[in-house]
Design an enzyme around this catalytic site. Structure first.
Site, PDB file in Angstrom:
ATOM      1  N   HIS A   1      -3.010  13.964  34.316  1.00 30.06           N
ATOM      2  CA  HIS A   1      -2.272  13.785  33.446  1.00 30.06           C
ATOM      3  C   HIS A   1      -2.642  13.204  31.734  1.00 30.06           C
ATOM      4  CE1 HIS A   1      -1.824   9.866  35.627  1.00 30.06           C
ATOM      5  NE2 HIS A   1      -0.777   9.668  34.755  1.00 30.06           N
TER       6      HIS A   1
ATOM      7  N   HIS B   1       2.136  15.663  37.159  1.00 28.67           N
ATOM      8  CA  HIS B   1       2.008  13.936  38.126  1.00 28.67           C
ATOM      9  C   HIS B   1       3.447  13.987  37.971  1.00 28.67           C
ATOM     10  CE1 HIS B   1       0.349  10.278  38.678  1.00 28.67           C
ATOM     11  NE2 HIS B   1       1.932  10.077  36.593  1.00 28.67           N
TER      12      HIS B   1
ATOM     13  N   GLU C   1      -2.107   6.669  42.210  1.00 30.45           N
ATOM     14  CA  GLU C   1      -2.748   6.559  41.087  1.00 30.45           C
ATOM     15  C   GLU C   1      -3.503   5.485  41.016  1.00 30.45           C
ATOM     16  OE1 GLU C   1       0.269   6.879  38.582  1.00 30.45           O
ATOM     17  OE2 GLU C   1      -0.333   7.332  36.534  1.00 30.45           O
TER      18      GLU C   1
ATOM     19  N   ASP D   1       4.133  13.680  33.430  1.00 32.10           N
ATOM     20  CA  ASP D   1       4.277  12.365  33.409  1.00 32.10           C
ATOM     21  C   ASP D   1       5.772  12.237  33.269  1.00 32.10           C
ATOM     22  OD1 ASP D   1       3.639  10.097  33.785  1.00 32.10           O
ATOM     23  OD2 ASP D   1       2.141   9.780  32.132  1.00 32.10           O
TER      24      ASP D   1
ATOM     25  N   HIS E   1      -6.964   8.085  33.407  1.00 28.08           N
ATOM     26  CA  HIS E   1      -6.759   6.364  33.133  1.00 28.08           C
ATOM     27  C   HIS E   1      -8.646   5.972  33.499  1.00 28.08           C
ATOM     28  CE1 HIS E   1      -2.497   5.537  33.483  1.00 28.08           C
ATOM     29  NE2 HIS E   1      -2.295   6.420  33.527  1.00 28.08           N
TER      30      HIS E   1
ATOM     31  N   ASP F   1       5.825  10.190  38.479  1.00 28.77           N
ATOM     32  CA  ASP F   1       6.416   9.724  39.471  1.00 28.77           C
ATOM     33  C   ASP F   1       7.865   8.925  39.753  1.00 28.77           C
ATOM     34  OD1 ASP F   1       4.370   7.386  39.375  1.00 28.77           O
ATOM     35  OD2 ASP F   1       4.621   7.877  36.764  1.00 28.77           O
TER      36      ASP F   1
ATOM     37  N   HIS G   1      -5.653   2.829  37.599  1.00 27.95           N
ATOM     38  CA  HIS G   1      -4.607   2.984  37.101  1.00 27.95           C
ATOM     39  C   HIS G   1      -5.377   2.139  35.584  1.00 27.95           C
ATOM     40  CE1 HIS G   1      -0.719   2.286  35.171  1.00 27.95           C
ATOM     41  NE2 HIS G   1      -0.835   3.518  35.533  1.00 27.95           N
TER      42      HIS G   1
HETATM   43 ZN   LIG Z   1       0.001   7.579  34.445  1.00 26.99          ZN
END
Ligand SMILES: [Zn+2]
Ligand SMILES: *[C@@H]1O[C@H](CO)[C@@H](O)[C@H](O)[C@H]1NC(C)=O
Ligand SMILES: *[C@@H]1O[C@H](CO)[C@@H](O)[C@H](O)[C@H]1NC(C)=O
Ligand SMILES: *[C@@H]1O[C@H](CO)[C@@H](O)[C@H](O)[C@H]1NC(C)=O
Ligand SMILES: *[C@@H]1O[C@H](CO)[C@@H](O)[C@H](O)[C@H]1NC(C)=O
Length: 432
Positions: A247, A54, A153, A316, A226, A56, A180
């Site tokens: 994650h 993961h 996600e 993450d 999540h 972002d 999420h």
């Molecule tokens: Zn996340």
């Protein structure tokens, strides 16, 4: 001869000279063993480079540059924790890049935003020759570059539509987290941040099961990070293919709702799944500060409960703010491997954690897809009453009187129609 044997034989023959030898030898040994763990970590990661679950980066590209790649050189981005130079230094050979669209977009333009985030990852992974977009386990294994995998996600990205899910697959998406921080009309989040789609004892609805089945049929990895534990359990029960937490860390070590309790780890193992440990300090130490020892405690604990075959790493980075001391950016992964070597993890276990476990899961997901290839695309649709909202239109020829014929009873003046929309339960509109 090992250091210990050399030191022992030198000390057994006691004399002033051998004492000098002994001193030199033990400091040399200290130096060698001090360096060798670090060297072993780098050597191991050269042979078994990391597949990280993961990152972002695409979210940061939107926040800082509105997805204008021309404004930035991804070789070196000091304000972020991820760039090409540091991915290479950290032996990251494959990265799942998250397509993340904030929950506020649910029932609004989530699908457009999702397309735009897929677009920016695809452009990024084409523009830089150090990257390569991959869509299968074989391509991932063959890649000599930093392989990019695309993962969505949050299930709100598909706007409760299996055709949208299929089209995302066509664009290269190979994994999707079912929620999420908001519930979707069909699955439940671990977070109570949003009050949308509250439900009881229906953590994976009939349509939610159809989403899981369609992901199995397509060969898209189901990601449970999540989602609520109840939803996770229902998915583990329903999925034909192994699933992942891309994650998430251990709830026994840090009791945060985003982490996974031991009983759920055991279910995950039964389904041959994978938990990729999240490095965010809040999920590691339950505080804003943490260090490598705290992270290694999560690995030790999960290994103790289910073994190292069901473990991976999902950093993450760019999705969270505080990271442990010594693991501040993507170049630091070798320090974690060094700590695990220090804790007597075997090279085989670490090779599994670094990449072999993920490749096994990805291959098994593809295997299930192959087994299901005689099943046609699902035509299951979510019942309209489960997705009542003013943005959801039913495609029909325009009403000759110019009245939208798809938002309620076709009789009655427009004023009444607008009133009806305003009077819908306010929870439908409570998005942010
Ligand atoms: Zn996340
Ligand atoms: C949900 O299930 C639990 C136990 O399985 C039960 O105690 C509770 O009453 C149920 N709630 C509803 C609303 O059905
Ligand atoms: C698992 O699935 C079976 C059959 O589909 C069902 O009877 C059972 O209630 C499910 N268990 C859970 C925990 O969802
Ligand atoms: C990490 O912090 C803990 C205290 O929370 C401390 O006991 C430990 O020695 C630290 N480890 C490292 C590697 O700094
Ligand atoms: C690792 O193994 C060595 C030798 O067997 C032992 O002395 C040491 O205590 C172990 N370290 C840990 C952290 O378990």
């Amino acid at each position: 001869m090992s250091c210990r044997k050399a030191v022992t034989s030198a000390s057994s023959n006691f004399s002033l000279q051998s004492l000098r030898h002994l001193l030199i030898l033990s400091s040399l040994c200290y130096l060698i063993s001090g360096f060798s763990e670090r060297d072993r970590a780098h050597h191991l990661m050269t042979t078994y480079p990391l597949i990280d679950g993961h990152n972002d980066l695409a979210l940061q590209l939107r926040i800082h540059h509105n997805n204008r790649l021309s404004q930035i050189d991804l070789h070196d981005v000091s304000k972020l924790a991820t760039d090409i130079t540091r991915l290479q230094a950290g032996h990251v050979q494959a990265q799942m890049f998250a397509v993340y669209v904030m929950c506020g977009a649910q029932e609004k333009d989530a699908v457009r935003l999702t397309l735009e985030q897929i677009d920016v990852i695809r452009r990024m992974c084409t523009k830089y020759q150090e990257f390569e977009l991959v869509t299968s386990a074989q391509e991932l294994k063959n890649s000599k570059k930093i392989a990019c995998l695309i993962s969505i996600e949050g299930g709100h990205s598909i706007d409760s539509s299996l055709p949208a899910l299929r089209m995302f697959y066509q664009l290269g998406v190979r994994s999707m987290a079912l929620t999420h921080t908001c519930n979707t009309p069909w699955a439940e989040s671990s977070s109570k941040l949003y009050s949308v789609y509250q439900r009881q004892n229906n953590s994976l609805t009939h349509f939610g099961k159809a989403v899981v089945e369609e992901m199995n049929r397509l060969g898209m990895i189901v990601d449970l990070s999540h989602t609520s534990w109840e939803t996770s359990l229902a998915v583990l029960n329903h999925s034909k293919a192994p699933v992942i937490f891309s994650h998430s860390s251990s709830y026994s070590i840090c009791n945060h709702g985003r982490n996974v309790p031991d009983w759920l780890l055991l279910e995950l193992k039964k389904k041959r799944g994978l938990i990729m440990v999240n490095l965010h300090s809040k999920f590691i130490s339950c505080r804003d500060e943490a260090n490598i020892s705290h992270v290694a405690d999560h690995f030790d604990h999960i290994k103790k409960v289910i073994g190292a075959e069901w473990l991976g790493i999902g950093g993450d980075f760019e999705g969270a703010v505080s990271f442990p001391k010594g693991l501040e950016d993507v170049s630091k992964y070798p320090a974690l491997i060094q700590e695990l070597l220090h804790r007597n993890w075997t090279e085989g276990e670490l090779a599994d954690v670094l990449r072999r476990n993920f490749l096994r899961v990805f291959e098994e997901v593809e295997q299930v897809r192959n087994e299901l290839n005689s099943i046609p695309p699902s035509e299951v649709q979510i019942p309209m009453e489960e997705v009542q909202n003013p943005c959801r239109l039913v495609l029909r020829p325009p009403d000759p009187r110019g009245l939208p014929s798809d938002q309620g009873p076709s009789s009655g003046p427009p004023g009444l129609l607008i009133l009806a929309i305003v009077l819908l339960p306010s929870s439908v509109f409570l998005i942010e």
